[in-house]
Design a protein around this motif. Structure first.
Motif, PDB file in Angstrom:
ATOM      1  N   HIS A   3       0.862  -1.196   0.000  1.00  0.00           N
ATOM      2  CA  HIS A   3       0.000   0.000   0.000  1.00  0.00           C
ATOM      3  C   HIS A   3       0.885   1.228   0.000  1.00  0.00           C
ATOM      4  N   GLU A   4       0.674   2.129  -0.969  1.00  0.00           N
ATOM      5  CA  GLU A   4       1.421   3.375  -0.984  1.00  0.00           C
ATOM      6  C   GLU A   4       0.902   4.307   0.103  1.00  0.00           C
ATOM      7  N   ARG A   5       1.848   4.998   0.765  1.00  0.00           N
ATOM      8  CA  ARG A   5       1.466   5.948   1.800  1.00  0.00           C
ATOM      9  C   ARG A   5       0.803   7.148   1.141  1.00  0.00           C
ATOM     10  N   PRO A   6      -0.367   7.562   1.629  1.00  0.00           N
ATOM     11  CA  PRO A   6      -1.054   8.699   1.016  1.00  0.00           C
ATOM     12  C   PRO A   6      -0.167   9.951   1.046  1.00  0.00           C
ATOM     13  N   THR A   7      -0.210  10.723  -0.009  1.00  0.00           N
ATOM     14  CA  THR A   7       0.551  11.962  -0.073  1.00  0.00           C
ATOM     15  C   THR A   7      -0.108  13.008   0.818  1.00  0.00           C
ATOM     16  N   ALA A   8       0.716  13.702   1.617  1.00  0.00           N
ATOM     17  CA  ALA A   8       0.179  14.729   2.506  1.00  0.00           C
ATOM     18  C   ALA A   8      -0.326  15.903   1.688  1.00  0.00           C
ATOM     19  N   SER A   9      -1.335  16.573   2.220  1.00  0.00           N
ATOM     20  CA  SER A   9      -1.859  17.770   1.572  1.00  0.00           C
ATOM     21  C   SER A   9      -1.044  18.977   2.003  1.00  0.00           C
ATOM     22  N   LEU A  10      -1.202  20.079   1.273  1.00  0.00           N
ATOM     23  CA  LEU A  10      -0.504  21.308   1.633  1.00  0.00           C
ATOM     24  C   LEU A  10      -0.911  21.751   3.031  1.00  0.00           C
ATOM     25  N   ARG A  11      -2.176  21.610   3.357  1.00  0.00           N
ATOM     26  CA  ARG A  11      -2.635  21.995   4.692  1.00  0.00           C
ATOM     27  C   ARG A  11      -1.899  21.193   5.771  1.00  0.00           C
ATOM     28  N   GLU A  12      -1.692  19.908   5.522  1.00  0.00           N
ATOM     29  CA  GLU A  12      -0.994  19.060   6.502  1.00  0.00           C
ATOM     30  C   GLU A  12       0.476  19.447   6.605  1.00  0.00           C
ATOM     31  N   TYR A  13       1.082  19.732   5.467  1.00  0.00           N
ATOM     32  CA  TYR A  13       2.483  20.186   5.504  1.00  0.00           C
ATOM     33  C   TYR A  13       2.619  21.461   6.332  1.00  0.00           C
ATOM     34  N   VAL A  14       1.736  22.425   6.092  1.00  0.00           N
ATOM     35  CA  VAL A  14       1.819  23.703   6.801  1.00  0.00           C
ATOM     36  C   VAL A  14       1.534  23.513   8.288  1.00  0.00           C
ATOM     37  N   ALA A  15       0.568  22.668   8.610  1.00  0.00           N
ATOM     38  CA  ALA A  15       0.249  22.417  10.021  1.00  0.00           C
ATOM     39  C   ALA A  15       1.434  21.773  10.735  1.00  0.00           C
ATOM     40  N   SER A  28       6.355  33.748  15.053  1.00  0.00           N
ATOM     41  CA  SER A  28       5.124  33.693  14.253  1.00  0.00           C
ATOM     42  C   SER A  28       5.132  32.425  13.407  1.00  0.00           C
ATOM     43  N   PRO A  29       4.951  31.266  14.043  1.00  0.00           N
ATOM     44  CA  PRO A  29       5.140  29.992  13.337  1.00  0.00           C
ATOM     45  C   PRO A  29       4.175  29.759  12.186  1.00  0.00           C
ATOM     46  N   GLY A  30       2.901  30.119  12.365  1.00  0.00           N
ATOM     47  CA  GLY A  30       1.927  29.904  11.301  1.00  0.00           C
ATOM     48  C   GLY A  30       2.226  30.754  10.079  1.00  0.00           C
ATOM     49  N   HIS A  31       2.484  32.017  10.316  1.00  0.00           N
ATOM     50  CA  HIS A  31       2.818  32.929   9.210  1.00  0.00           C
ATOM     51  C   HIS A  31       4.056  32.443   8.467  1.00  0.00           C
ATOM     52  N   ASP A  32       5.074  32.050   9.227  1.00  0.00           N
ATOM     53  CA  ASP A  32       6.324  31.646   8.598  1.00  0.00           C
ATOM     54  C   ASP A  32       6.156  30.348   7.817  1.00  0.00           C
ATOM     55  N   ALA A  33       5.376  29.413   8.352  1.00  0.00           N
ATOM     56  CA  ALA A  33       5.152  28.148   7.653  1.00  0.00           C
ATOM     57  C   ALA A  33       4.471  28.389   6.308  1.00  0.00           C
ATOM     58  N   ARG A  34       3.481  29.262   6.292  1.00  0.00           N
ATOM     59  CA  ARG A  34       2.790  29.576   5.034  1.00  0.00           C
ATOM     60  C   ARG A  34       3.728  30.280   4.057  1.00  0.00           C
ATOM     61  N   ALA A  35       4.531  31.203   4.575  1.00  0.00           N
ATOM     62  CA  ALA A  35       5.454  31.938   3.704  1.00  0.00           C
ATOM     63  C   ALA A  35       6.486  30.997   3.082  1.00  0.00           C
ATOM     64  N   LEU A  36       6.973  30.048   3.877  1.00  0.00           N
ATOM     65  CA  LEU A  36       7.961  29.097   3.357  1.00  0.00           C
ATOM     66  C   LEU A  36       7.326  28.137   2.359  1.00  0.00           C
ATOM     67  N   ALA A  37       6.086  27.752   2.612  1.00  0.00           N
ATOM     68  CA  ALA A  37       5.387  26.885   1.662  1.00  0.00           C
ATOM     69  C   ALA A  37       5.187  27.605   0.331  1.00  0.00           C
ATOM     70  N   ALA A  38       4.795  28.865   0.404  1.00  0.00           N
ATOM     71  CA  ALA A  38       4.630  29.641  -0.825  1.00  0.00           C
ATOM     72  C   ALA A  38       5.950  29.739  -1.577  1.00  0.00           C
ATOM     73  N   THR A  57       8.964  17.854  -6.098  1.00  0.00           N
ATOM     74  CA  THR A  57      10.107  18.455  -5.392  1.00  0.00           C
ATOM     75  C   THR A  57       9.698  19.218  -4.140  1.00  0.00           C
ATOM     76  N   PHE A  58       8.387  19.386  -3.926  1.00  0.00           N
ATOM     77  CA  PHE A  58       7.947  20.267  -2.848  1.00  0.00           C
ATOM     78  C   PHE A  58       8.366  19.769  -1.467  1.00  0.00           C
ATOM     79  N   ALA A  59       8.133  18.503  -1.169  1.00  0.00           N
ATOM     80  CA  ALA A  59       8.358  17.984   0.189  1.00  0.00           C
ATOM     81  C   ALA A  59       9.784  18.226   0.646  1.00  0.00           C
ATOM     82  N   ALA A  60      10.754  17.901  -0.193  1.00  0.00           N
ATOM     83  CA  ALA A  60      12.152  18.059   0.199  1.00  0.00           C
ATOM     84  C   ALA A  60      12.519  19.532   0.336  1.00  0.00           C
ATOM     85  N   ALA A  61      12.068  20.348  -0.618  1.00  0.00           N
ATOM     86  CA  ALA A  61      12.393  21.774  -0.574  1.00  0.00           C
ATOM     87  C   ALA A  61      11.778  22.436   0.659  1.00  0.00           C
TER      88      ALA A  61
END
Length: 291
Positions: A3-15, A28-38, A57-61
């Motif tokens: 079974h392949e592990r489900p890919t995390a969503s952007l919301r889960e990555y940011v959380a 400001s962890p929430g703000h910074d997490a969103r800024a880095l994701a963007a 490439t998103f997960a590693a970056a």
């Protein structure tokens, strides 16, 4: 059967990143997490956390960026940019990062320059200790017919200010210079309408608590010299007395605990109408005076 592990969503990555940054004490962890994701997605900002297709490439970056921020590398260094007033400016390691509280200093200088323009003259403004160029570029882009000269002792800061001037399409004169040099800008003696500065002013025994400042901002831009940190600010005051025309306006940022000393330095140098003004948080962080 595998079974392949489900890919995390952007919301889960940011959380997840928000939780890691909060645990590390990032303000400001929430703000910074969103800024880095963007940033990892090649965007300036994230409008939504759903319906975004994540490249392979998103997960590693994103993980690398979050780890660097967790170690308290400044968010602005990771993004390579910051906002100052209406400007989007480049930032680089080795050059002081513009702060939101300095926008108030810029506003006082802009108001004074606009008064000159309304009187029918093209204002001449000098920004000493310009850093990345935030104050100088705010003046150059918000005041009509203004001539702005920006000076810094750091060649890296001067190069970055020039790059930012090109980035925002501003006409600016930028040069390397030490505010303690009594010949600095001598050709403009008595001809400057507004002199503004955010000089280094931290006393030697007041090491900043925040790792982003203590470990990443250059010491040249932090520590003002002398036992009280006011050696460079006092040199700025002396330069203002020499460069400003009669009725010219002087504006300078300082530490909250230096308000009285900054006013005294201005008065002792012969400036008049000396007053303190508050930053965005209501703390006395600047001095304004008239030649």
């Amino acid at each position: 059967m595998t079974h392949e592990r489900p890919t995390a969503s952007l919301r889960e990555y940011v959380a997840g990143a928000t939780a890691l940054l909060a645990e590390a004490g990032v303000p400001s962890p929430g703000h910074d997490a969103r800024a880095l994701a963007a940033h990892a997605l090649g965007r300036d900002r994230l409008e939504y956390l759903v319906g975004v297709d994540l490249p392979d490439t998103f997960a590693a970056a994103f993980a690398e960026l979050v780890e660097r921020r967790r170690r308290r590398e400044p968010l602005q260094h990771l993004l390579g940019r910051t906002t100052f007033r209406h400007l989007d400016l480049l930032v680089r390691p080795g050059v002081f990062v513009p702060r939101p509280e300095t926008e108030v200093v810029a506003q006082h200088a802009i108001d004074a320059a606009r008064e000159v323009a309304r009187a029918g003259r093209a204002p001449v403004v000098v920004d000493l200790c310009c850093g990345a160029g935030g104050i100088a570029l705010a003046l150059a882009t918000e005041v009509e017919r203004v001539r702005v000269l920006a000076v810094d002792a750091s060649p890296e800061a001067v190069a970055l200010t020039r790059a930012n001037a090109e980035r925002v399409g501003a006409d600016l004169e930028v040069l390397v210079g030490d505010v303690r040099d009594v010949e600095l800008l001598a050709a403009l003696d008595g001809a400057v309408d507004v002199l503004v500065a955010n000089p280094p002013y931290i006393p030697p025994d007041a090491v900043p608590v925040d790792p982003e400042v203590r470990d990443h901002d250059p010491q040249l831009a932090l520590y003002g010299g002398g036992a009280d940190g006011l050696e460079v600010p006092r040199a700025v005051v002396r330069a203002a007395v020499r460069l400003l025309r009669p009725a010219g306006v002087f504006v300078m940022e300082h530490a909250e605990v230096q308000a009285a000393a900054a006013r005294q330095a201005a008065l002792a140098a012969g400036l008049r109408e000396v007053t303190s003004f508050d930053d965005l948080t209501g703390r006395p962080r600047g001095v304004r005076a008239v030649r």
